[in-house]
Structures are given as structure tokens and as C-alpha cells.
Scaffold this motif. Structure first.
Motif, PDB file in Angstrom:
ATOM      1  N   ASP A 113       0.857  -1.189   0.000  1.00 19.54           N
ATOM      2  CA  ASP A 113       0.000   0.000   0.000  1.00 19.54           C
ATOM      3  C   ASP A 113       0.890   1.235   0.000  1.00 19.54           C
ATOM      4  O   ASP A 113       1.254   1.778   1.055  1.00 19.54           O
ATOM      5  N   ARG A 114       1.262   1.701  -1.189  1.00 16.37           N
ATOM      6  CA  ARG A 114       2.227   2.792  -1.302  1.00 16.37           C
ATOM      7  C   ARG A 114       1.703   4.084  -0.686  1.00 16.37           C
ATOM      8  O   ARG A 114       2.467   4.853  -0.093  1.00 16.37           O
ATOM      9  N   ARG A 115       0.424   4.331  -0.816  1.00 14.01           N
ATOM     10  CA  ARG A 115      -0.142   5.547  -0.231  1.00 14.01           C
ATOM     11  C   ARG A 115       0.021   5.528   1.289  1.00 14.01           C
ATOM     12  O   ARG A 115       0.413   6.537   1.894  1.00 14.01           O
ATOM     13  N   ARG A 116      -0.253   4.392   1.900  1.00 13.33           N
ATOM     14  CA  ARG A 116      -0.143   4.286   3.351  1.00 13.33           C
ATOM     15  C   ARG A 116       1.316   4.425   3.800  1.00 13.33           C
ATOM     16  O   ARG A 116       1.614   5.075   4.815  1.00 13.33           O
ATOM     17  N   VAL A 117       2.215   3.839   3.036  1.00 13.28           N
ATOM     18  CA  VAL A 117       3.634   3.957   3.375  1.00 13.28           C
ATOM     19  C   VAL A 117       4.076   5.418   3.293  1.00 13.28           C
ATOM     20  O   VAL A 117       4.779   5.933   4.172  1.00 13.28           O
TER      21      VAL A 117
END
Length: 345
Positions: free
Chosen positions: A55-59
Motif C-alpha cells: 500500500d504505497r499511499r499508506r507507506v
């Protein structure tokens, strides 16, 4: 005081590293999807973000919420046997998640990265002990995925200046000497906890795979490094990256112990027999795997404090016998997965 992001920090090695960071006064944020990790393994006062590295957005939100001095990366698929049944999953997930994390670190201006790598890179090496000049010949998709992750970090350094250390460790073993943390895998694949569980009657008798190897007692020899010593190695190489270049280290005791010696040690420490049977060799199992730790010692001053097999087994036995159902025996802290703060501190 420094602040570090520890991915997979609710897992076995990761949680011991988190504990070591906290004990020296550092601030820690743990990112873990809890597929293999345990909430109860995260020390009180440490922020836990439940998320997956895919989950790139969360990272990115995590890096936006805190300013980190470094990243320690333990979150990965890690079962050798499973990797041979699902090689594409291992190759894709372990590489892409490492790349996502490294890219997020670069964008946030974080310039230090320590990777939990593996001795599975070396396959069946020609000489012992295994040093950093040994040829990379992974014998599994898991080992290959870690080598791919190391290669990605090499490029992140060359292009973006992200300095990294990869610790290629052998058999992590034991538990926190004060009994605060231990080893709790589902499924369990490591010899020492399997032998302990057999002694406790928590599982079927242990199977010894082969007694006709070219070793003194005919059983395989492996290098066991105490998880607390392993945590110390991670902190030392992270500190060295502040001024030093990217580097790769093999981490072990430099001593080998056979399967039979491990069984005898568990029986000696526990005062109980370890029920076991003899099975055929497993395909691909080398007779001996022992690490050279000379480079790590020379560069960082590291040395194992819990080098003896009995010391390692004693801490593992103390934790497991007190927690026969692992972390399920302990009341998990009431943690809320709150979003990261809006501004970097």
C-alpha cells in the motif's frame, strides 16, 4: 534521540530490534500487517501502524507523519519451502515491497536503510566458514528474492544516495534473556523451538532428516546466532551508515552445532526427553553451514554475547515453557491503529 521505522517490528527478529532501540533511548514506529507478527510483541510506548508495504499511499503517509533517521526492514515472506511452491509470489512481493519502502524513504529524505537478508543467498557453498566473498547462488526463490532486494538497494544508493546495510544472517535463535519476547511462528520451521515444543508435548515427535552426513555425528551442522546479538548487530550497522558506505555482512556465531547437539542441549536444559524419529535426508540440505563474522567484528566491534548453544537454548526454553501458546498466552495491549500525525516532527 533518533527515530527509526521498523517494518515487521511485531515479528521475531524485528521485535527484538525494536526492544534494543527503545532500551538505548531511541523512538520507534513499527509498521506491520500482523500476518506473522503479534501486537503483544510490540513494547509499550511504541507506535504500531497496521499496514502492508504494498500500500504505497499508506507507506507515504507514514513517512509524512514522522521524520525518520533510518529504516530497518524485516517485513517479508520468509518460508523456504513455501517459496519453492509459490516462487512468483515470493519474488514479486519481497522485491516490490522493498522497492516501495526504499522509494518512500528517498522521497522523504531518509538516507539510512538496514535490510534483514539471509544466508539462503549462498546455496551450497564450497568453503567454510562462509564469508562475504562467497558466490551468490540461491537455492530457493526466497533466497533469490532477498538477493533481488539487495540489488534494488544497491541501485537506490547509486542513483539516490540511500546508504544500506544487508545483514545475511544464518539461524536466529533464542529469546530475550529477560523473558519479555520470544519466538512464535505459525507454522514453526526452526529446529530449536521445534525441539522445545516436542519436549513440552506441544507437537508430534521431531523428525531428524538424515544421519549419514559427513559430520562427526552424521547430522547437519548449522550456525545459531542469538536473536539479542542479532539485534545488536542491526543497531551497530545502522549507526555505521551515518558516515560510512553501503555494506553487506554475514552474521553468525562462527560456530556450528549439529542437529543431534541441539536435541541434547534441549534435553539438558529442560530435563526432559525430546521425542524424535529418524527420517531420510531432505533434498538440497548441505551438510554444514557456518558463517564467518570477521568482517562485522572488524568494522563494528560486534561480538556475540550469547555464543554458547546452552545459553541460546536456555533463553528459548524459558520463554516457551512460560508461554506454551506463544503470544496468545499474553494479554495483547489495547492499541489503536491511528493515522499518522499530519506534520513531520
Amino acid at each position: 534521540m533518533a527515530r527509526f521505522l521498523v517494518t515487521g517490528g511485531a515479528g521475531y527478529v524485528g521485535s527484538h530490534v525494536v526492544l534494543a532501540l527503545r532500551e538505548r533511548g531511541d523512538e520507534v514506529v513499527v509498521l506491520d500487517d500482523l500476518r506473522q507478527g503479534h501486537r503483544a510483541a510490540v513494547p509499550v510506548g511504541v507506535e504500531l501502524v497496521v499496514a502492508n508495504l504494498a500500500d504505497r499511499r499508506r507507506v507515504d503517509e507514514v513517512f509524512a507523519g514522522w521524520r525518520f533517521d533510518g529504516v530497518l526492514h524485516f517485513a517479508a515472506l520468509s518460508l523456504v519451502g513455501e517459496s519453492m511452491r509459490e516462487p512468483m509470489r515470493y519474488l514479486a512481493e519481497n522485491l516490490s515491497n522493498t522497492a516501495n519502502l526504499a522509494e518512500a524513504a528517498v522521497r522523504a529524505g531518509c538516507r539510512r536503510f538496514v535490510l534483514s537478508s539471509t544466508a539462503a543467498l549462498f546455496g551450497n557453498p564450497e568453503r567454510m566458514p562462509i564469508d562475504e566473498t562467497a558466490g551468490i547462488t540461491p537455492g530457493s526463490a526466497y533466497g533469490e528474492s532477498k538477493f533481488m532486494a539487495e540489488t534494488a538497494l544497491d541501485w537506490a544508493d547509486r542513483v539516490h544516495g540511500l546508504r544500506s546495510a544487508a545483514l545475511r544472517y544464518f539461524n536466529a535463535a533464542g529469546a530475550d534473556p529477560q523473558g519479555r519476547l520470544g519466538e512464535d511462528h505459525q507454522p514453526e520451521t526452526h529446529l530449536i523451538p521445534l525441539a522445545i515444543d516436542a519436549a513440552l508435548g506441544l507437537r508430534d515427535p521431531l523428525t531428524v532428516f538424515g544421519t549419514d552426513y559427513p559430520t562427526p555425528d552424521g547430522t547437519c551442522i548449522r550456525d545459531y546466532v542469538h536473536v539479542t546479538d542479532l539485534a545488536d548487530a542491526h543497531l551497530r550497522v545502522m549507526d555505521a551508515l551515518e558516515t560510512g558506505p553501503s555494506v553487506r555482512y554475514n552474521v553468525g556465531n562462527g560456530l556450528g552445532h549439529s542437529v543431534k547437539q541441539v536435541i541434547e542441549a534441549v534435553e539438558r536444559i529442560s530435563g526432559r526427553p525430546v521425542p524424535h524419529s529418524i527420517g531420510p535426508r531432505r533434498a538440497g540440505d548441505p551438510a554444514v553451514l557456518v558463517a564467518s563474522n570477521e568482517k562485522l567484528r572488524r568494522d563494528t566491534g560486534w561480538s556475540p554475547r550469547y555464543a554458547g548453544l546452552d545459553e541460546i537454548v536456555r533463553t528459548a526454553w524459558a520463554w516457551r515453557s512460560a508461554h506454551p501458546r506463544g503470544y496468545d498466552d499474553r494479554a495483547a495491549p489495547a492499541l489503536q491503529d491511528a493515522p499518522p500525525p499530519a506534520r513531520a516532527a
